[in-house]
Design an enzyme around this catalytic site. Structure first.
Site, mmCIF file in Angstrom:
data_model
loop_
_atom_site.group_PDB
_atom_site.id
_atom_site.type_symbol
_atom_site.label_atom_id
_atom_site.label_comp_id
_atom_site.label_asym_id
_atom_site.label_seq_id
_atom_site.Cartn_x
_atom_site.Cartn_y
_atom_site.Cartn_z
ATOM 1 N N HIS A 172 0.845 -1.264 0.017
ATOM 2 C CA HIS A 172 0.186 0.098 0.068
ATOM 3 C C HIS A 172 0.810 1.347 0.085
ATOM 4 C CE1 HIS A 172 -3.608 1.898 -0.275
ATOM 5 N NE2 HIS A 172 -4.440 1.200 0.866
ATOM 6 N N ASP A 193 -2.342 1.974 -4.542
ATOM 7 C CA ASP A 193 -3.634 2.064 -4.139
ATOM 8 C C ASP A 193 -4.689 1.176 -4.431
ATOM 9 O OD1 ASP A 193 -2.516 4.488 -2.517
ATOM 10 O OD2 ASP A 193 -2.856 5.770 -4.193
#
Length: 464
Positions: A437, A441
């Protein structure tokens, strides 16, 4: 002049190596380039060669020993050459270590002895204090002396002297509240004085007798229980516990995956893909191909095309920068007996299915034979892990550093699907993308998966 062969760095992640086999013995003559040993690294068994000629004067490490990088392995030199200084140096170091250890052990032992002495002293002191507390009462003086004079200090004999019952005010009040006859209570205080604890612990003899009378019944019950048929113990241990020494490969796998799992902030997204057309295309290709095309080959090719369209998925977190890789190099996870290897197929977006299939088969064979070389597993930009052949429908994979993502492939399933308002047989396959992450995204991962699904559901579109 004598030279030393030490443990070299044989892979980018190697921190120590294990001598799996010596090809030499002391007294042998070796030439530059001779393979003197096989070294088990974190990923493969590598050959260790001599860079200088000479006679093997001393082998310093036994087969099976794991040693760190730079550790001395062999001393080469002229036959009869004095290497006592080099060997003594080893011995001296070892001796110094041993002496230091012995000194520390002696200190620890002395500390333990001192601790034991202190403990004994404390216990002795505690016993003395305990004795003082028992034999001397600040109110009644030396109780021991009183005992010698005839009183037992714990019985009610003293109260028989004058017929009075010695009882503390609190104990008396408690006895009145509970309806206890003080004449039945044996005082434990000085001179048989009844105190609070005597009232709290008082048990009338009658219930005790009832309890005693009940004991034969309990014993009878126990006897019946003992005589009752016991359930038979079926089954014996079919295999004894076995401890397996952790290999260099397993150590590295554990370290790297733990680092990835606990350092990389993983998130997961899954899509279900219609594989009907992929199955048809694969069957057609295998009719003309001299190399059998697998579903995994189709996935690798589709992933490569999708990575070219979504560069953020084909990237790495490098601390101060995020690198969007220019090449598409897909690592394919290969399971071997000792762990998991990830050889890299380079430029997969530019290769055909036949080449991808041939390279994958070659890597798998060499991985199982421990013949992979460092360049075979370096430089990946994305990883594919497939457990579909084992019937696993869906799973999540741990990211293979320094990749930003890894794709987990499940088995193709027969499922009922609705087409044109009717339920018909369908073929479905779930794939799960694990993403770092810090780099990727959720929306970017979803866009990549959408492209991948379209490619696999329409394989001929990869030709465009």
């Amino acid at each position: 002049m004598a030279t030393i062969i030490d443990m070299p760095k044989l892979s980018d992640t190697m921190e120590e190596g294990t001598i799996s086999k010596w090809n030499i013995k002391e007294g042998d003559k070796v030439e530059a380039g001779d393979i003197v040993a096989e070294v088990e690294t974190d990923k493969a068994t590598m050959q260790l060669e001599a860079f200088d000629p000479g006679t093997v004067l001393k082998i310093l490490v036994n087969e099976g020993d794991a040693v760190p990088l730079g550790a001395k392995l062999v001393i080469l030199g002229e036959e009869g050459e004095d290497i006592s200084g080099m060997v003594d140096g080893e011995s001296s170091d070892a001796g110094a270590d041993t002496a230091e250890k012995d000194e520390q052990d002696q200190k620890d032992k002395e500390g333990d002895d001192a601790g034991e002495e202190d403990q004994k002293a404390d216990e002795s002191g505690a016993e003395k204090k305990k004795g003082s507390g028992k034999d001397f009462d600040p109110l009644f003086g030396d109780l021991k002396k009183e005992k010698k004079a005839g009183g037992n200090g714990e019985s009610g004999d003293d109260r028989k002297d004058d017929g009075r019952i010695k009882v503390s005010p609190l104990a008396r009040k408690m006895a009145e509240e509970r309806g206890i006859d003080l004449g039945k209570v044996r005082g434990s205080g000085p001179h048989g004085r009844i105190v609070k604890d005597d009232i709290e612990n008082f048990k009338d003899e009658a219930p005790a007798k009832e309890s005693a009378a009940a004991q034969p019944d309990e014993k009878q019950e126990d006897k019946k229980a003992a005589e009752a048929p016991k359930p038979s113990v079926s089954g014996t241990s079919l295999r004894e516990d076995e401890d397996i020494k952790v290999s260099q490969m397993r150590k590295t796998i554990g370290k790297r995956l733990a680092e990835s799992k606990f350092t990389y902030p993983h998130f997961y997204e899954t899509v279900d893909i219609d594989m009907k057309r992929a199955i048809e295309v694969r069957a057609s290709l295998n009719e003309v191909s001299d190399v059998k095309i697998s579903f995994n080959d189709l996935v690798v090719k589709s992933v490569s095309v999708a990575l070219r369209r979504h560069p953020w998925i084909n990237s790495s977190w490098l601390g101060d920068v995020i690198r969007l890789h220019g090449d598409v190099n897909v690592a394919v996870a290969v399971a071997v007996d000792e762990g998991l290897l990830t050889p890299v197929i380079r430029h997969t977006d530019q290769k055909g299915l036949r080449d991808i299939s041939a390279e994958t088969k070659d890597f798998a064979a060499r991985a199982r034979d421990k013949k992979l070389q460092p360049e075979d597993w370096e430089g990946s930009t994305f990883t594919v892990s497939n457990l579909g052949m084992f019937g696993i429908e869906e799973f999540t994979a741990i990211i293979n550093p320094p990749n930003a993502c890894i794709l987990a492939i499940g088995a193709i399933r027969d499922v009922p699907v609705v087409e044109n308002g009717e339920v018909v047989p369908g073929k479905r396959m779930k794939v799960t993308l694990s993403s770092d992450h810090r780099v990727v995204d959720g929306a970017k991962a979803a866009e990549f998966l959408s492209t991948l699904r379209n490619l696999l559901e329409n394989p001929t579109s990869m030709l465009l």
